[in-house]
Write an enzyme that holds these catalytic residues in place. Structure first.
Site, PDB file in Angstrom:
ATOM      1  N   ALA A  87       0.859  -1.181   0.000  1.00 35.97           N
ATOM      2  CA  ALA A  87       0.000   0.000   0.000  1.00 35.97           C
ATOM      3  C   ALA A  87       0.896   1.232   0.000  1.00 35.97           C
ATOM      4  O   ALA A  87       1.655   1.445   0.944  1.00 35.97           O
ATOM      5  CB  ALA A  87      -0.911  -0.012   1.223  1.00 35.97           C
ATOM      6  N   MET A  88       0.827   2.039  -1.056  1.00 40.23           N
ATOM      7  CA  MET A  88       1.727   3.174  -1.236  1.00 40.23           C
ATOM      8  C   MET A  88       0.925   4.471  -1.202  1.00 40.23           C
ATOM      9  O   MET A  88       0.193   4.783  -2.145  1.00 40.23           O
ATOM     10  CB  MET A  88       2.516   3.029  -2.534  1.00 40.23           C
ATOM     11  CG  MET A  88       3.310   1.712  -2.601  1.00 40.23           C
ATOM     12  SD  MET A  88       4.281   1.509  -4.107  1.00 40.23           S
ATOM     13  CE  MET A  88       5.572   2.747  -3.829  1.00 40.23           C
ATOM     14  N   SER A  89       1.071   5.209  -0.112  1.00 38.27           N
ATOM     15  CA  SER A  89       0.284   6.427   0.089  1.00 38.27           C
ATOM     16  C   SER A  89       0.832   7.612  -0.681  1.00 38.27           C
ATOM     17  O   SER A  89       0.140   8.611  -0.867  1.00 38.27           O
ATOM     18  CB  SER A  89       0.243   6.774   1.578  1.00 38.27           C
ATOM     19  OG  SER A  89       1.542   7.152   2.016  1.00 38.27           O
ATOM     20  N   VAL A 100       7.001   8.955   2.316  1.00 34.67           N
ATOM     21  CA  VAL A 100       8.310   8.309   2.398  1.00 34.67           C
ATOM     22  C   VAL A 100       8.226   6.949   3.088  1.00 34.67           C
ATOM     23  O   VAL A 100       8.918   5.996   2.705  1.00 34.67           O
ATOM     24  CB  VAL A 100       9.320   9.240   3.121  1.00 34.67           C
ATOM     25  CG1 VAL A 100       8.891   9.527   4.554  1.00 34.67           C
ATOM     26  CG2 VAL A 100      10.721   8.649   3.074  1.00 34.67           C
ATOM     27  N   ASP A 101       7.375   6.814   4.108  1.00 31.60           N
ATOM     28  CA  ASP A 101       7.313   5.553   4.851  1.00 31.60           C
ATOM     29  C   ASP A 101       6.860   4.387   3.979  1.00 31.60           C
ATOM     30  O   ASP A 101       7.490   3.325   3.963  1.00 31.60           O
ATOM     31  CB  ASP A 101       6.375   5.699   6.056  1.00 31.60           C
ATOM     32  CG  ASP A 101       6.941   6.609   7.131  1.00 31.60           C
ATOM     33  OD1 ASP A 101       8.169   6.637   7.300  1.00 31.60           O
ATOM     34  OD2 ASP A 101       6.142   7.287   7.801  1.00 31.60           O
ATOM     35  N   CYS A 144      -9.932   4.168   9.500  1.00 36.04           N
ATOM     36  CA  CYS A 144      -9.448   3.902   8.148  1.00 36.04           C
ATOM     37  C   CYS A 144      -8.601   2.634   8.124  1.00 36.04           C
ATOM     38  O   CYS A 144      -8.714   1.808   7.214  1.00 36.04           O
ATOM     39  CB  CYS A 144      -8.634   5.102   7.645  1.00 36.04           C
ATOM     40  SG  CYS A 144      -8.063   4.937   5.931  1.00 36.04           S
ATOM     41  N   CYS A 180      -7.394  14.078   6.738  1.00 33.45           N
ATOM     42  CA  CYS A 180      -7.172  14.253   5.300  1.00 33.45           C
ATOM     43  C   CYS A 180      -8.403  14.777   4.578  1.00 33.45           C
ATOM     44  O   CYS A 180      -8.289  15.481   3.578  1.00 33.45           O
ATOM     45  CB  CYS A 180      -6.705  12.946   4.673  1.00 33.45           C
ATOM     46  SG  CYS A 180      -7.954  11.632   4.621  1.00 33.45           S
TER      47      CYS A 180
END
Length: 356
Positions: free
Chosen positions: A6-8, A11-12, A101, A194
């Site tokens: 899962a790529m938001s 950086v994390d 979420c 968000c």
């Protein structure tokens, strides 16, 4: 393993995906499109689900040489997170949308879809650790630890989760991103909520719930000391923005002690009246091994960045009850209580439940 990262766009998650590739997994990247109208969500340093975040995630996937997809989960997110957020405030509670979420989107909808597509696990950039024993532990970077918002996950969900960053500090993650040539190495962390673009939670709720004027009442005298436009705009422990007509007799500041939607009343009082020594919670999720049949001594955390408090905790199938060994202040219904067992290898998450 065949894993879904899962790529938001931050950086994390980019470094977590990189470490999964380095570990030899067959990695596919996915970005979650959560906004029905991306322009209404936070942007820049304060975002986490915007168009620019999607582009940052795609660029990171290109650097890593992995397939990349965008999954539209906006309707599910709106129903399970945004609508829940509004409903909780309307009921006089203070929700944690990031926790919701994780529970409903990232480790339910996404994990379910990933398993259906043949993936073995989901990789995320959360700062937490999963030991060989399958127990969830705090990150080595206590300041960035996210075990509190992950404690709602079930044992079955944890068994299909990978958190590659738990043994690294945030500074180390940024340094690694720079070495790997990831453009997000210096990207600021996201903040706040968000889906509230301007950060005005009160205005956001007023648009959806409408104005509902009512009384602000002093707990000690029962006197009406002010008016509010909607009890949903307040939370336990709040001091600023009360707009009281009369100061307290002792001249000390007053805080929100409780919200009563049925009477549309906000009750205020002195700081010491915020102290509680007993916390009741519902919908417990126990992941720290077999659930104990008798009370246990442990530590509890009562809000996302709150200090831990020693407590005696009793857990049943339906409830969690904590007797705090020292009083805590500003505990709001709707938040999570998370029980930890101190451990030299990282405090172990035992259970999570929703404070009532």
């Amino acid at each position: 393993m065949r894993v879904l990262a899962a790529m938001s766009g931050g950086v994390d998650s980019a470094v977590a995906a990189a470490r999964a590739v380095q570990a030899g997994h067959d990695v596919t990247g996915v970005h979650l499109a959560l906004a029905r109208n991306p322009q209404t969500y936070r942007t820049g340093a304060r975002g986490c689900c915007t168009l620019e975040d999607s582009r940052d995630a795609r660029r990171a996937a290109d650097v890593l040489g992995i397939p990349f997809y965008v999954w539209d989960m906006a309707d599910r997110f709106h129903a399970d997170v945004v609508d829940d957020f509004v409903a909780e405030y309307a009921a006089g509670r203070t929700p944690n949308p990031c926790l919701r979420c994780n529970e409903k989107i990232k480790f339910a909808a996404v994990l379910d879809r990933a398993v259906a597509l043949g993936f073995d696990a989901v990789v995320t950039g959360h700062h937490a650790r999963l030991g060989p024993d399958g127990l969830l532990r705090r990150s080595v970077d206590v300041a960035k630890d996210q075990s509190y918002v992950l404690a709602v996950l079930t044992r079955e969900q944890l068994e299909r989760s990978i958190f590659p960053l738990g043994d690294s500090t945030k500074a180390q993650v940024r340094q690694e991103a720079a070495r790997r040539g990831l453009a997000v190495a210096d990207k600021p962390d996201s903040h706040d909520i968000c889906f509230i673009a301007d950060g005005d939670t009160r205005g956001f709720l007023a648009q959806r719930l409408g104005e509902a004027p009512g009384d602000v009442v002093d707990a000690s005298t029962g006197a009406v000391v002010g008016q509010h436009a909607g009890a949903y705009a307040y939370t336990v422990g709040q001091r600023r923005g009360l707009h009281l007509d009369r100061p307290a007799p002792d001249g000390k500041p007053r805080y929100v002690l409780s919200i009563t939607p049925k009477t549309n009343t906000v009750t205020v009082g002195p700081a010491e009246a915020l102290e509680v020594s007993e916390v009741c919670a519902t919908r417990p999720v126990w992941t720290g091994g077999p659930r104990p049949e008798t009370p246990i001594e442990c530590e509890v955390q009562l809000r996302a960045h709150g200090a831990v408090v020693p407590a005696t905790v009793t857990v049943t199938a339906d409830t969690l009850h904590a007797d705090l060994h020292r009083p805590a202040r500003g505990i709001a219904a709707g938040q999570a209580i998370v029980a930890y067992r101190p451990d030299p290898a990282g405090d172990i998450v035992l259970a999570s439940a929703t404070i009532t």
